[in-house]
Write a protein that holds these residues in place. Sequence first.
Motif, PDB file in Angstrom:
ATOM      1  N   LEU A  63       0.854  -1.097  -0.244  1.00 34.86           N
ATOM      2  CA  LEU A  63      -0.086  -0.085  -0.103  1.00 34.86           C
ATOM      3  C   LEU A  63       0.942   1.397  -0.085  1.00 34.86           C
ATOM      4  CD1 LEU A  63      -2.910   1.045   0.268  1.00 34.86           C
ATOM      5  CD2 LEU A  63      -2.540   1.210   2.689  1.00 34.86           C
ATOM      6  N   ARG A  64       0.794   2.114  -0.824  1.00 31.35           N
ATOM      7  CA  ARG A  64       1.653   3.353  -1.186  1.00 31.35           C
ATOM      8  C   ARG A  64       0.562   4.364  -1.244  1.00 31.35           C
ATOM      9  NH1 ARG A  64       6.772   1.755  -2.571  1.00 31.35           N
ATOM     10  NH2 ARG A  64       6.905  -0.487  -3.360  1.00 31.35           N
ATOM     11  N   PRO A  65       0.659   5.130  -0.019  1.00 32.86           N
ATOM     12  CA  PRO A  65      -0.521   6.179   0.251  1.00 32.86           C
ATOM     13  C   PRO A  65      -0.308   7.419  -0.893  1.00 32.86           C
ATOM     14  CG  PRO A  65       0.415   5.551   2.307  1.00 32.86           C
ATOM     15  CD  PRO A  65       1.023   4.891   1.390  1.00 32.86           C
ATOM     16  N   GLY A  66       0.858   7.661  -0.997  1.00 36.72           N
ATOM     17  CA  GLY A  66       1.231   8.615  -2.388  1.00 36.72           C
ATOM     18  C   GLY A  66       0.803   8.401  -3.569  1.00 36.72           C
ATOM     19  N   GLU A  67       0.765   7.050  -4.003  1.00 34.86           N
ATOM     20  CA  GLU A  67       0.352   6.729  -5.347  1.00 34.86           C
ATOM     21  C   GLU A  67      -1.277   6.579  -5.105  1.00 34.86           C
ATOM     22  OE1 GLU A  67       1.932   6.134  -8.294  1.00 34.86           O
ATOM     23  OE2 GLU A  67       3.617   6.961  -7.116  1.00 34.86           O
ATOM     24  N   LEU A  68      -1.896   6.346  -4.070  1.00 36.38           N
ATOM     25  CA  LEU A  68      -3.239   6.223  -3.948  1.00 36.38           C
ATOM     26  C   LEU A  68      -3.872   7.543  -4.107  1.00 36.38           C
ATOM     27  CD1 LEU A  68      -3.878   3.764  -1.152  1.00 36.38           C
ATOM     28  CD2 LEU A  68      -4.583   3.458  -3.679  1.00 36.38           C
ATOM     29  N   LEU A  69      -3.135   8.650  -3.273  1.00 34.60           N
ATOM     30  CA  LEU A  69      -3.664   9.898  -3.534  1.00 34.60           C
ATOM     31  C   LEU A  69      -3.546  10.522  -5.031  1.00 34.60           C
ATOM     32  CD1 LEU A  69      -4.746  12.556  -2.153  1.00 34.60           C
ATOM     33  CD2 LEU A  69      -2.246  13.088  -1.653  1.00 34.60           C
ATOM     34  N   ARG A  70      -2.425   9.996  -5.634  1.00 33.86           N
ATOM     35  CA  ARG A  70      -2.381  10.650  -7.099  1.00 33.86           C
ATOM     36  C   ARG A  70      -3.338  10.016  -7.821  1.00 33.86           C
ATOM     37  NH1 ARG A  70       1.512  12.728 -10.419  1.00 33.86           N
ATOM     38  NH2 ARG A  70       1.713  11.605 -12.553  1.00 33.86           N
ATOM     39  N   ALA A  71      -3.607   8.597  -7.747  1.00 36.68           N
ATOM     40  CA  ALA A  71      -4.708   8.038  -8.570  1.00 36.68           C
ATOM     41  C   ALA A  71      -6.007   8.739  -8.216  1.00 36.68           C
ATOM     42  CB  ALA A  71      -4.742   6.443  -8.001  1.00 36.68           C
ATOM     43  N   ALA A  72      -6.321   9.185  -6.719  1.00 35.36           N
ATOM     44  CA  ALA A  72      -7.588   9.897  -6.639  1.00 35.36           C
ATOM     45  C   ALA A  72      -7.617  11.099  -7.530  1.00 35.36           C
ATOM     46  CB  ALA A  72      -7.870   9.911  -5.415  1.00 35.36           C
ATOM     47  N   ARG A  73      -6.403  11.866  -7.575  1.00 35.03           N
ATOM     48  CA  ARG A  73      -6.438  13.243  -8.331  1.00 35.03           C
ATOM     49  C   ARG A  73      -6.860  12.850  -9.528  1.00 35.03           C
ATOM     50  NH1 ARG A  73      -2.025  14.576  -4.973  1.00 35.03           N
ATOM     51  NH2 ARG A  73      -0.480  14.411  -6.928  1.00 35.03           N
ATOM     52  N   GLY A  74      -5.983  11.819 -10.266  1.00 37.26           N
ATOM     53  CA  GLY A  74      -6.237  11.520 -11.610  1.00 37.26           C
ATOM     54  C   GLY A  74      -7.622  11.094 -12.073  1.00 37.26           C
ATOM     55  N   PHE A  75      -8.374  10.437 -11.107  1.00 38.04           N
ATOM     56  CA  PHE A  75      -9.536  10.137 -11.456  1.00 38.04           C
ATOM     57  C   PHE A  75     -10.489  11.492 -11.510  1.00 38.04           C
ATOM     58  CE2 PHE A  75     -14.093   9.217 -10.108  1.00 38.04           C
ATOM     59  CZ  PHE A  75     -14.400   8.593 -10.977  1.00 38.04           C
ATOM     60  N   PHE A  76     -10.393  12.317 -10.771  1.00 38.61           N
ATOM     61  CA  PHE A  76     -11.245  13.417 -10.731  1.00 38.61           C
ATOM     62  C   PHE A  76     -10.937  14.379 -11.897  1.00 38.61           C
ATOM     63  CE2 PHE A  76     -11.954  12.155  -6.257  1.00 38.61           C
ATOM     64  CZ  PHE A  76     -13.482  12.026  -6.364  1.00 38.61           C
ATOM     65  N   SER A  77      -9.588  14.413 -12.158  1.00 38.14           N
ATOM     66  CA  SER A  77      -9.059  15.120 -13.370  1.00 38.14           C
ATOM     67  C   SER A  77      -9.828  14.415 -14.653  1.00 38.14           C
ATOM     68  CB  SER A  77      -7.395  15.303 -13.353  1.00 38.14           C
ATOM     69  OG  SER A  77      -6.955  15.861 -14.508  1.00 38.14           O
ATOM     70  N   ALA A  78      -9.531  12.946 -14.640  1.00 41.14           N
ATOM     71  CA  ALA A  78     -10.014  12.395 -15.803  1.00 41.14           C
ATOM     72  C   ALA A  78     -11.747  12.669 -15.911  1.00 41.14           C
ATOM     73  CB  ALA A  78      -9.877  11.032 -15.774  1.00 41.14           C
ATOM     74  N   LEU A  79     -12.379  12.674 -14.859  1.00 44.43           N
ATOM     75  CA  LEU A  79     -13.887  12.671 -14.667  1.00 44.43           C
ATOM     76  C   LEU A  79     -13.935  14.243 -15.516  1.00 44.43           C
ATOM     77  CD1 LEU A  79     -16.159  11.060 -14.005  1.00 44.43           C
ATOM     78  CD2 LEU A  79     -16.401  12.393 -11.729  1.00 44.43           C
ATOM     79  N   ALA A  80     -13.629  15.304 -15.073  1.00 44.94           N
ATOM     80  CA  ALA A  80     -13.654  16.289 -15.689  1.00 44.94           C
ATOM     81  C   ALA A  80     -13.365  16.552 -17.131  1.00 44.94           C
ATOM     82  CB  ALA A  80     -12.831  17.771 -14.887  1.00 44.94           C
ATOM     83  N   LEU A  81     -12.318  15.828 -17.485  1.00 49.33           N
ATOM     84  CA  LEU A  81     -11.865  15.979 -18.885  1.00 49.33           C
ATOM     85  C   LEU A  81     -13.026  15.128 -19.786  1.00 49.33           C
ATOM     86  CD1 LEU A  81      -9.496  16.651 -20.894  1.00 49.33           C
ATOM     87  CD2 LEU A  81      -8.727  14.420 -20.441  1.00 49.33           C
ATOM     88  N   ALA A  82     -13.338  14.053 -19.356  1.00 54.36           N
ATOM     89  CA  ALA A  82     -14.276  13.296 -19.964  1.00 54.36           C
ATOM     90  C   ALA A  82     -15.685  13.961 -20.282  1.00 54.36           C
ATOM     91  CB  ALA A  82     -14.596  11.876 -19.359  1.00 54.36           C
ATOM     92  N   GLY A  83     -15.915  14.884 -19.062  1.00 57.60           N
ATOM     93  CA  GLY A  83     -17.147  15.755 -19.461  1.00 57.60           C
ATOM     94  C   GLY A  83     -17.126  16.752 -20.231  1.00 57.60           C
ATOM     95  N   ARG A  84     -15.855  17.242 -20.293  1.00 53.79           N
ATOM     96  CA  ARG A  84     -15.653  18.374 -21.442  1.00 53.79           C
ATOM     97  C   ARG A  84     -15.719  17.904 -22.847  1.00 53.79           C
ATOM     98  NH1 ARG A  84     -10.352  20.848 -22.357  1.00 53.79           N
ATOM     99  NH2 ARG A  84      -9.797  19.796 -20.442  1.00 53.79           N
ATOM    100  N   LEU A  85     -14.930  16.584 -23.028  1.00 60.88           N
ATOM    101  CA  LEU A  85     -14.553  16.075 -24.560  1.00 60.88           C
ATOM    102  C   LEU A  85     -15.433  15.240 -24.740  1.00 60.88           C
ATOM    103  CD1 LEU A  85     -10.793  15.434 -24.189  1.00 60.88           C
ATOM    104  CD2 LEU A  85     -11.891  17.484 -25.225  1.00 60.88           C
ATOM    105  N   ARG A  86     -16.496  14.575 -23.892  1.00 60.17           N
ATOM    106  CA  ARG A  86     -17.548  13.766 -24.310  1.00 60.17           C
ATOM    107  C   ARG A  86     -17.317  12.715 -25.240  1.00 60.17           C
ATOM    108  NH1 ARG A  86     -21.661  13.353 -20.564  1.00 60.17           N
ATOM    109  NH2 ARG A  86     -21.713  15.164 -19.270  1.00 60.17           N
ATOM    110  N   PRO A  87     -16.510  11.790 -25.185  1.00 59.29           N
ATOM    111  CA  PRO A  87     -16.179  10.870 -26.223  1.00 59.29           C
ATOM    112  C   PRO A  87     -17.421   9.736 -26.449  1.00 59.29           C
ATOM    113  CG  PRO A  87     -14.954  10.336 -24.299  1.00 59.29           C
ATOM    114  CD  PRO A  87     -15.537  11.614 -23.960  1.00 59.29           C
ATOM    115  N   HIS A  88     -17.523   9.253 -27.741  1.00 52.79           N
ATOM    116  CA  HIS A  88     -18.736   8.504 -27.820  1.00 52.79           C
ATOM    117  C   HIS A  88     -18.262   7.039 -27.321  1.00 52.79           C
ATOM    118  CE1 HIS A  88     -19.604  11.831 -30.597  1.00 52.79           C
ATOM    119  NE2 HIS A  88     -20.955  11.426 -29.948  1.00 52.79           N
ATOM    120  N   ALA A  89     -16.970   6.616 -27.472  1.00 44.36           N
ATOM    121  CA  ALA A  89     -16.259   5.548 -27.324  1.00 44.36           C
ATOM    122  C   ALA A  89     -14.984   5.795 -26.779  1.00 44.36           C
ATOM    123  CB  ALA A  89     -16.320   4.646 -28.527  1.00 44.36           C
ATOM    124  N   VAL A  90     -14.477   4.669 -25.994  1.00 44.40           N
ATOM    125  CA  VAL A  90     -13.091   4.724 -25.503  1.00 44.40           C
ATOM    126  C   VAL A  90     -12.506   3.291 -25.522  1.00 44.40           C
ATOM    127  CG1 VAL A  90     -13.792   4.506 -23.184  1.00 44.40           C
ATOM    128  CG2 VAL A  90     -11.230   5.262 -23.512  1.00 44.40           C
TER     129      VAL A  90
END
Length: 338
Positions: A63-90
Amino acid sequence: MRIAVTGGGTGGHVFPALAVGEVLAARGHEVFFVGSDGLEARLVPGRLPFYRVPAGKLDRTALRPGELLRAARGFFSALALAGRLRPHAVLATGGYAAFPFALAARIRGAKLYLHEQNAAFGLANRLLLPLAREVFLALPVPGARGRVVGMPILEHRYDPREARARLGLDPDRTTLLVLGGSQGARVLNQRLPELLAPFLDRIQVIHAAGRGRLAEVDPPGPGYRVVEFVEGPLAWSAADLAVTRAGAMTLAEAAYHRVPPVLVPYPYAAGDHQKKNALRYAEAGAARVVEEAAIETLPEVLAELLRPEVREGMARALAAFDPAGSALRIARAIEEVA
């Protein structure tokens, strides 16, 4: 149609996504690549629109807390990006860099497609599997659902003499490619120069050490050229035989270019997938396998491959694994159901 491709960290994840993305773009779709700070950040810009999101590398053993925190930040960043770009497929090709955007895009309503390159599912693809509309496989995976389509690669060949000349090699000499994958391999870098030195009166070597790893290689003499990184199609077009790791991308490129490989599987690969990959090729007569712990036996194997008739037989066996057309097959499948 707006389509995202995502994958990264190593070439085995980046190149399949890039290959399919370029085919889809050529077929008139709006395509963009989502990755992180790995190899994709250097290779993709200029070829496809590139978006970067943070990605934590999840460790299966600790368990690496720093990587978990980075993963959480990445998910919310990705969620915002997906909302902005709205791909039909990935299309996700695995690696820790693929996970946040693939999940986020699916939550935003995109259809999710996976491509697994190895003979065993990686962690990111395994986690995404229940959400996938369709799963594409490079090789049959025992017990797994999915369509075997082969390994998408960048399908380009150079004339062998031209390729050798562009790499600073003698255009007319038998050429051995040493390739430790996109990140290099310390064992190959440190051990192969001494093991290959006795062959330099018969062959020349192009050795890709990996980014920042040139100091690990001590060239044994003229005819042994060391570089950090080499363009895949150029290197494989120049080669008559190879010593490599056994990642799926490496094997697919060997098959496409019909270059017989001696495979040294990385012994700590997740799920031992490199050994599984290597054995599939070896059992078909398309490769030879040397375990890392027995690397001192490599000269005996290499001596066999220096016989032209042996290489010709292996090249015929490699044809069964030819990945040509894989990227197009995936592109058409996405178009059919997206």
